[in-house]
Write an enzyme that holds these catalytic residues in place. Structure first.
Site, PDB file in Angstrom:
ATOM      1  CG  ASN A  93       7.461  47.032 109.390  1.00 36.56           C
ATOM      2  OD1 ASN A  93       6.930  47.935 108.752  1.00 36.56           O
ATOM      3  ND2 ASN A  93       7.376  46.960 110.716  1.00 36.56           N
ATOM      4  CE  LYS A 100      10.282  48.443 112.264  1.00 38.97           C
ATOM      5  NZ  LYS A 100      11.021  48.313 113.535  1.00 38.97           N
ATOM      6  CG  HIS A 120       5.392  46.310 114.756  1.00 35.53           C
ATOM      7  ND1 HIS A 120       6.201  47.123 115.515  1.00 35.53           N
ATOM      8  CD2 HIS A 120       6.228  45.594 113.965  1.00 35.53           C
ATOM      9  CE1 HIS A 120       7.461  46.912 115.196  1.00 35.53           C
ATOM     10  NE2 HIS A 120       7.506  45.977 114.253  1.00 35.53           N
ATOM     11  CD  GLU A 178       8.559  50.066 115.535  1.00 32.31           C
ATOM     12  OE1 GLU A 178       9.744  49.677 115.501  1.00 32.31           O
ATOM     13  OE2 GLU A 178       7.903  50.373 114.514  1.00 32.31           O
ATOM     14  CD  GLU A 186       6.794  42.858 117.028  1.00 32.94           C
ATOM     15  OE1 GLU A 186       7.526  43.382 116.181  1.00 32.94           O
ATOM     16  OE2 GLU A 186       5.834  43.434 117.546  1.00 32.94           O
ATOM     17  N   GLY A 225      15.549  46.534 116.510  1.00 31.46           N
ATOM     18  CA  GLY A 225      16.329  47.735 116.278  1.00 31.46           C
ATOM     19  C   GLY A 225      17.472  47.934 117.253  1.00 31.46           C
ATOM     20  CB  SER A 242      18.186  42.403 115.235  1.00 30.28           C
ATOM     21  OG  SER A 242      17.919  43.605 115.930  1.00 30.28           O
TER      22      SER A 242
END
Length: 252
Positions: free
Chosen positions: A9, A11, A97, A99, A169, A175, A215
């Site tokens: 991904n 991003k 996701h 985000e 996730e 991150g 991560s």
């Protein structure tokens, strides 16, 4: 045997030139994919056609969109719908996701609409689920993820589910440099598979690929992927470095 998958991904990163260089380096890194192994590159919308072309002639490599609109078509400036993605031969699409959920308000209901539209246009959803840190600290992560599954995914038929990949996730590990321990990852993946089994039966659950995202890097990939119910990874930052991502792929 269920598919082993590593998805990159990107991003909102990389220029086109940087993306092309990354893909070419990855293809030259000596990756050998068995029939049950796949690599998915989730590039930004403007690069999808080009990345798809670069991957042509490399079996086992696929392209994914990072998002899709929750509407069929119309006056939705800036949005990209499932029909558009299908028309440029996109293979997968990341849906739900963290985000998108946190920053753009993608509720479970919106995620469900995106899942349906994607499947109706031949796209394979990578359905993301996972809990924030406060939920993990409270010990209610199973109930939190179960609700995401129930409201976002479990309206599908068993036939539709065959074209879905799930990515767990833990939001607290995205991150941040933090990673769920292999035991934590296995526990949640086993729980997700048990929920699928309860809804769709053991055969459907056993054939479903469940990826870990949070991560993932070359140094911890082998340990994570060795877990019985972890079928690969959804990789963020580490997917932007060819050698690092290749190392992760070689761990499946």
């Amino acid at each position: 045997m269920r598919k082993k998958i590593v998805a990159a991904n990107w991003k909102m990163n990389l220029t086109l030139a940087q993306g092309e260089k990354l893909v070419n380096e990855l293809l030259q890194s000596g990756i050998q994919l068995d029939a049950h192994k796949e690599v998915v590159i989730a590039a930004p919308f403007p690069y999808l056609i080009i990345v798809k072309e670069l991957l042509k002639g490399h079996p086992g490599f696929y392209v994914a969109a990072q998002n899709v609109a929750a509407e069929k078509a119309g006056a939705f400036t800036g949005e990209v719908n499932a029909e558009m993605l299908h028309s440029i031969h996109t293979d997968f699409v990341i849906i739900g996701h963290s985000e998108r959920r946190e920053l753009f308000g993608d509720s479970n209901a919106i995620v469900a609409k995106k899942i349906d539209l994607s499947l109706s246009h031949g796209l394979k959803p990578i359905f993301c689920c996972g809990e924030p840190l406060e939920v993990r600290k409270a010990g209610t992560q199973n109930a939190f993820v179960a609700k995401q599954l129930e409201e976002g995914l479990f309206h599908l038929t068993v036939a539709q589910l065959k074209n879905v990949v799930i990515a767990y996730e833990p939001i607290w590990a995205i991150g941040t440099g933090l990673t769920a321990s292999s035991a934590q990852a296995q526990d949640m993946h086993a729980f997700i598979r048990s929920q699928v089994a309860s809804k769709y039966g053991a055969a459907a659950a056993n054939n479903l690929s469940i990826l870990y995202g949070g991560s993932v890097k070359a140094a911890n990939a082998a340990e994570l992927f060795a877990c019985e119910d972890v079928d690969g990874g959804l990789v963020g930052g580490a997917s932007l470095v060819a050698a690092e991502f290749a190392g992760i792929v070689k761990s499946i």
